[in-house]
Design an enzyme around this catalytic site. Structure first.
Site, PDB file in Angstrom:
ATOM      1  N   GLU A  51      49.394  44.013  47.540  1.00 24.98           N
ATOM      2  CA  GLU A  51      48.852  44.923  48.547  1.00 24.98           C
ATOM      3  C   GLU A  51      49.742  45.009  49.782  1.00 24.98           C
ATOM      4  O   GLU A  51      49.862  46.055  50.412  1.00 24.98           O
ATOM      5  CB  GLU A  51      47.438  44.508  48.956  1.00 24.98           C
ATOM      6  CG  GLU A  51      46.385  44.718  47.877  1.00 24.98           C
ATOM      7  CD  GLU A  51      46.274  43.538  46.920  1.00 24.98           C
ATOM      8  OE1 GLU A  51      47.108  42.609  46.993  1.00 24.98           O
ATOM      9  OE2 GLU A  51      45.344  43.546  46.082  1.00 24.98           O
ATOM     10  N   PHE A 113      31.113  37.324  45.998  1.00 18.10           N
ATOM     11  CA  PHE A 113      32.442  37.251  45.403  1.00 18.10           C
ATOM     12  C   PHE A 113      33.345  38.315  46.020  1.00 18.10           C
ATOM     13  O   PHE A 113      32.980  39.477  46.106  1.00 18.10           O
ATOM     14  CB  PHE A 113      32.343  37.462  43.885  1.00 18.10           C
ATOM     15  CG  PHE A 113      33.678  37.471  43.201  1.00 18.10           C
ATOM     16  CD1 PHE A 113      34.472  36.331  43.178  1.00 18.10           C
ATOM     17  CD2 PHE A 113      34.160  38.624  42.609  1.00 18.10           C
ATOM     18  CE1 PHE A 113      35.712  36.345  42.566  1.00 18.10           C
ATOM     19  CE2 PHE A 113      35.399  38.637  41.984  1.00 18.10           C
ATOM     20  CZ  PHE A 113      36.179  37.494  41.967  1.00 18.10           C
ATOM     21  N   GLN A 114      34.520  37.900  46.443  1.00 20.74           N
ATOM     22  CA  GLN A 114      35.526  38.780  47.051  1.00 20.74           C
ATOM     23  C   GLN A 114      34.993  39.554  48.249  1.00 20.74           C
ATOM     24  O   GLN A 114      35.377  40.699  48.477  1.00 20.74           O
ATOM     25  CB  GLN A 114      36.109  39.745  46.002  1.00 20.74           C
ATOM     26  CG  GLN A 114      36.959  39.017  44.968  1.00 20.74           C
ATOM     27  CD  GLN A 114      37.812  39.955  44.132  1.00 20.74           C
ATOM     28  OE1 GLN A 114      37.466  41.108  43.917  1.00 20.74           O
ATOM     29  NE2 GLN A 114      38.931  39.440  43.641  1.00 20.74           N
ATOM     30  N   LYS A 163      31.049  49.270  47.849  1.00 19.34           N
ATOM     31  CA  LYS A 163      31.147  49.784  46.480  1.00 19.34           C
ATOM     32  C   LYS A 163      30.117  50.873  46.173  1.00 19.34           C
ATOM     33  O   LYS A 163      30.450  51.920  45.625  1.00 19.34           O
ATOM     34  CB  LYS A 163      30.963  48.622  45.497  1.00 19.34           C
ATOM     35  CG  LYS A 163      31.068  49.046  44.040  1.00 19.34           C
ATOM     36  CD  LYS A 163      30.927  47.851  43.109  1.00 19.34           C
ATOM     37  CE  LYS A 163      31.178  48.282  41.672  1.00 19.34           C
ATOM     38  NZ  LYS A 163      31.102  47.151  40.741  1.00 19.34           N
ATOM     39  N   MET A 472      69.234  34.203  61.046  1.00 21.57           N
ATOM     40  CA  MET A 472      68.956  34.245  62.480  1.00 21.57           C
ATOM     41  C   MET A 472      68.400  32.905  62.959  1.00 21.57           C
ATOM     42  O   MET A 472      68.718  32.448  64.059  1.00 21.57           O
ATOM     43  CB  MET A 472      67.981  35.385  62.797  1.00 21.57           C
ATOM     44  CG  MET A 472      67.817  35.665  64.266  1.00 21.57           C
ATOM     45  SD  MET A 472      69.368  36.093  65.076  1.00 21.57           S
ATOM     46  CE  MET A 472      69.404  37.872  64.926  1.00 21.57           C
TER      47      MET A 472
END
Lengths: 580, 192
Positions: A51, A113-114, A163, A472
């Site tokens: 993602e 969940f999630q 959802k 760096m």
């Protein structure tokens, strides 16, 4: 009016907004949306591999075109993986829309969940966000979100959708216009302020322009040139402002800031009037705030009023879009020239050119590779970079001459931005060559998107500046932490084999003489190419304004760093082979 | 210096969170914060008292304006304004002490709102300094419990800090509804 599911409303809304591509990753709660996708083929879905990659790709897409970039993720981990990309877009004011799914409404707040409280998480890193609880609000929310993301000071907007809101049906009603009572960006400058600014600019003997990202975001490069030419004012660019003026222009003096040129930083420090355009007075561009040319009068034009007097007090702040304010200002000022001032800067440039130039000799250096790629690719190509030494060298030596040519993570400094951003830019500009200049560290954070490039036939040219170090960090450890190298050397995989594992072309370059051939080979190949440039291990970026120093303290050698930090110079070089 | 800043905000879920988050993020200190409804549906009024130099307060105002849900901001510090705060104070009080405390109540134009054999509850609405003085005078008796609302303020005269322009109809409808839970649905925590 027609009744349709929330999922259809989302996709229909994206179509109405002119969104032609979404970088997404499916998951449980967005399945109802994916289920309806085949019925909306106008919106191309690109399946990314992470993602964060999708988020940076949307960012790269937006920066390459100025259009709205869109990324999509599922709830929980999908959504939290977007956080870096959202923050990156926020810091650099990139018009982007992030869509996440969430658990169904009756499960919100129950730690299912999630589930993640993603609107709570993104609140401080977005321009605005929404949790849409009813399908009938979706269309208006999308219209409003796109309006907010692409107007005023641009930025990321996040929409979170449970959802069951995707599943429930509602009337699709597309608003004819969007009005938000708490959001009315000012675009024209206040005439009285413009007049004051003009008087100050007319009276200036040593005026200078700081041109920032706003010039590019606002499409005001032409307006900048007209203004600078009428007033005879030299132009310095911030990192993200590169491309707002052709470096070959007689008034263009290149990049200022931490790794800006000696002459640019001293011109900034010696000006009597500073005209800051579309820039947010960042510490990397200006050094220590208190000592950033304390005697200069400052005209600060920015679309975001909160940027005025945030870091640096402006003498004349003007709120407005540079594209509209610059013509007002050009109209109001007198024609002028500052020959002696330009000569003074020119003299500095001649005297200090060597501290910012490609090293002589036959060593394979990032500086050299950058100049060769820039020359072969030309100004029409798009260049993305990661963050670190290679980014600074790309900014210094790649002759960035048109807006949207350089895509780099300025504000957040996100390593791993380069590869997915290049992917997004290639989607946006299928006819342009897209090069990504990568560090070997940053590349390994997000190179999984090569698989996406293969699937989507995106012929991105990836150039890894492989020095086996976090360059760096190593430079700072060498110069500021007195050669104490800690957790900075990295072993690398065989990048050519890695390329082959993905089924793309891999080229190894170990010697300066092979550089041009490798670039030509990459250009000739019609798919993605990865070139592993085994560059010099311990080169340093010069000049440098050590963190906390002022622009007038720009240093050009390790001894000057020691002197600035009040340390005795080293009697014997402690490292051999270091390009000091 | 203490500043009293008024922000008119959309009455939507999460607005308080946005404002609080902004103060935390930018390192601004809130002395008190009072939120309530206004004469206009859909608009809430936040009265924020903060301590800081003028430059800091200017930044606070500008940062507040950047929040899409914030409609109007004004600093009432330099204006002629009526500033009030309400406190409920439960003070230890034996029947013998009652007269003495009620004298104080008279002097400060407060009110006694509840009484018990060992305590007295007092209510006072006043400017912050008066309120502070009242509390100091009660301290020797023993304050058992106290709550203050934080400052609220309105400018004197006809000029108002308000949003009264007409909005386009769809926008208004949207603003009233967006993000709200449908009324017929029970909250997830409530078992049916």
């Amino acid at each position: 009016m027609t009744k349709m599911s929330g999922a259809d409303i989302v996709l229909e809304s994206l179509k109405r907004l002119g969104v032609d591509v979404v970088f997404g990753y499916p998951g449980g709660v967005v399945l109802p949306l994916y289920d309806r996708w085949p019925s909306h083929p106008e919106v191309r879905h690109i399946l990314v591999r992470h993602e964060q990659g999708g988020g940076h790709a949307a960012d790269g897409y937006a920066r390459a075109t100025g259009k709205l970039g869109v990324a999509l993720a599922t709830s929980g981990p999908g959504a939290t993986n977007l956080v870096t990309a959202i923050t990156n877009a926020m810091m650099d004011s990139v018009p982007t829309l992030f869509i996440t799914g969430n658990v169904a409404r009756n499960l919100l707040g129950r730690d299912g969940f999630q589930e993640a409280d993603i609107t709570g998480i993104t609140m401080p890193i977005v321009k605005h966000n929404y949790l849409v609880m009813r399908p009938e609000d979706l269309a208006y929310t999308f219209a409003e979100a796109a309006h907010i993301a692409t107007t005023g000071r641009k930025g990321p907007v996040h929409i979170d959708i449970p959802k069951d809101v995707f599943i429930e049906e509602a009337e699709f009603e597309w608003p004819s216009e969007v009005t938000i009572r708490g959001y009315r960006p000012v675009s024209r400058g206040n005439p009285a302020q413009v007049k004051r600014a003009a008087a100050m600019i007319d009276a200036a003997e040593r005026s200078i322009i700081f041109a920032g990202h706003g010039i590019i975001l606002g499409g005001a490069a032409e307006e900048l040139r007209s203004f600078a030419e009428k007033t005879g004012t030299p132009i310095l660019n911030t990192l993200l402002g590169l491309g707002s003026i052709d470096p070959g222009h007689v008034l263009a003096y290149g990049m200022m800031g931490m790794h800006g040129s000696y002459w640019a930083n001293h011109a900034a420090s010696n000006a009597d009037v500073i005209i800051a355009l579309g820039m947010r007075m960042d510490d990397r561009a200006l050094g220590r705030f208190e000592d950033m040319n304390p005697t200069a009068k400052i005209v600060h034009i920015d679309i975001d009023p909160a940027e005025h007097n945030k870091n640096i007090m402006a003498t004349v702040p003007i709120v407005g879009d540079v594209k509209e304010v610059l013509p007002q200002l050009t109209e109001a000022v007198q024609s002028n020239s500052h020959v002696e001032w330009l000569r003074w800067i020119d003299r500095l440039r001649v005297d200090h050119k060597s501290s910012m130039s490609v090293p002589d000799g036959t060593a394979l250096t990032t500086q050299y590779v950058c100049t060769r790629i820039a020359e072969a690719a030309g100004p029409e190509a798009v260049i993305t970079t990661g963050v670190g030494q290679h980014q600074m060298w790309a900014a210094q030596f790649m002759n960035i001459s048109r807006p949207h040519q350089l895509i780099t993570s300025g504000g957040l400094g996100t390593m791993g931005f380069e590869v997915p951003a290049a992917m997004g830019a290639q989607v946006a500009c299928p006819d342009r060559t897209v090069w990504t200049i990568c560090g070997d560290g940053g590349f390994q954070m997000t190179f999984q998107e090569i698989a996406t490039m293969v699937d989507e036939r995106l012929p991105v040219k990836m150039a890894i500046m492989n020095n086996g170090y976090l360059g760096m960090v190593r430079q700072w450890q060498e110069l500021i932490y007195q050669d104490n190298y800690v957790s900075v050397a990295m072993s690398q995989p065989d990048f050519v084999k890695l390329a082959e594992a993905y089924g793309i072309k891999g080229i190894l370059v170990t010697d300066q003489s092979q550089v041009d051939d490798a670039i030509a080979e990459a250009h000739a190949h019609d798919g993605p190419v990865l070139i592993d440039f085994r560059v010099e291990a311990e080169g340093n970026v010069w000049p440098m304004v050590p963190a906390g120093a002022s622009l007038s303290e720009t240093v050009e050698s390790p001894d000057e760093v020691d002197a600035l930090l009040g340390r005795p110079p080293k009697a014997v070089p402690t490292r051999t082979g270091a390009a000091r | 210096m203490k500043h009293t800043v008024v922000a008119l905000v959309e009455d939507r879920p999460g607005v308080l969170n946005r404002v609080a988050s902004l103060f935390r993020r930018r390192g601004f200190n809130i002395d008190s914060l009072a939120v309530g409804t206004t004469e206009q549906r859909g608009i809430s009024r936040m009265t924020i008292v903060l301590d800081g130099a003028d430059g800091i307060v200017e930044q606070v105002e500008k940062q507040l304006y950047k929040l899409i849900d914030v409609v109007k901001v004004s600093d009432l510090t330099k204006e002629e304004a009526v500033i009030r705060e309400l406190a409920l104070i439960k003070v230890r009080c034996s029947p013998e002490q009652r007269r003495e405390i009620l004298d104080l109540v008279d002097i400060f134009r407060a009110q006694a709102v509840d009484v018990s054999p060992t305590s007295l509850m007092l209510q006072i609405t006043a400017a912050t300094e008066t309120l502070d003085a009242f509390i100091e005078n009660l301290r020797p008796y023993g304050i058992r419990e106290m709550v203050r609302t934080g400052r609220i303020a309105v400018t004197r005269g006809a000029r108002a800090t308000a949003v009264h322009e007409r909005e386009a109809a769809p926008a208004e409808r949207f603003h009233e509804q967006a993000g709200r839970r449908p009324e017929e649905d029970a909250l997830p925590y409530v078992s049916k």
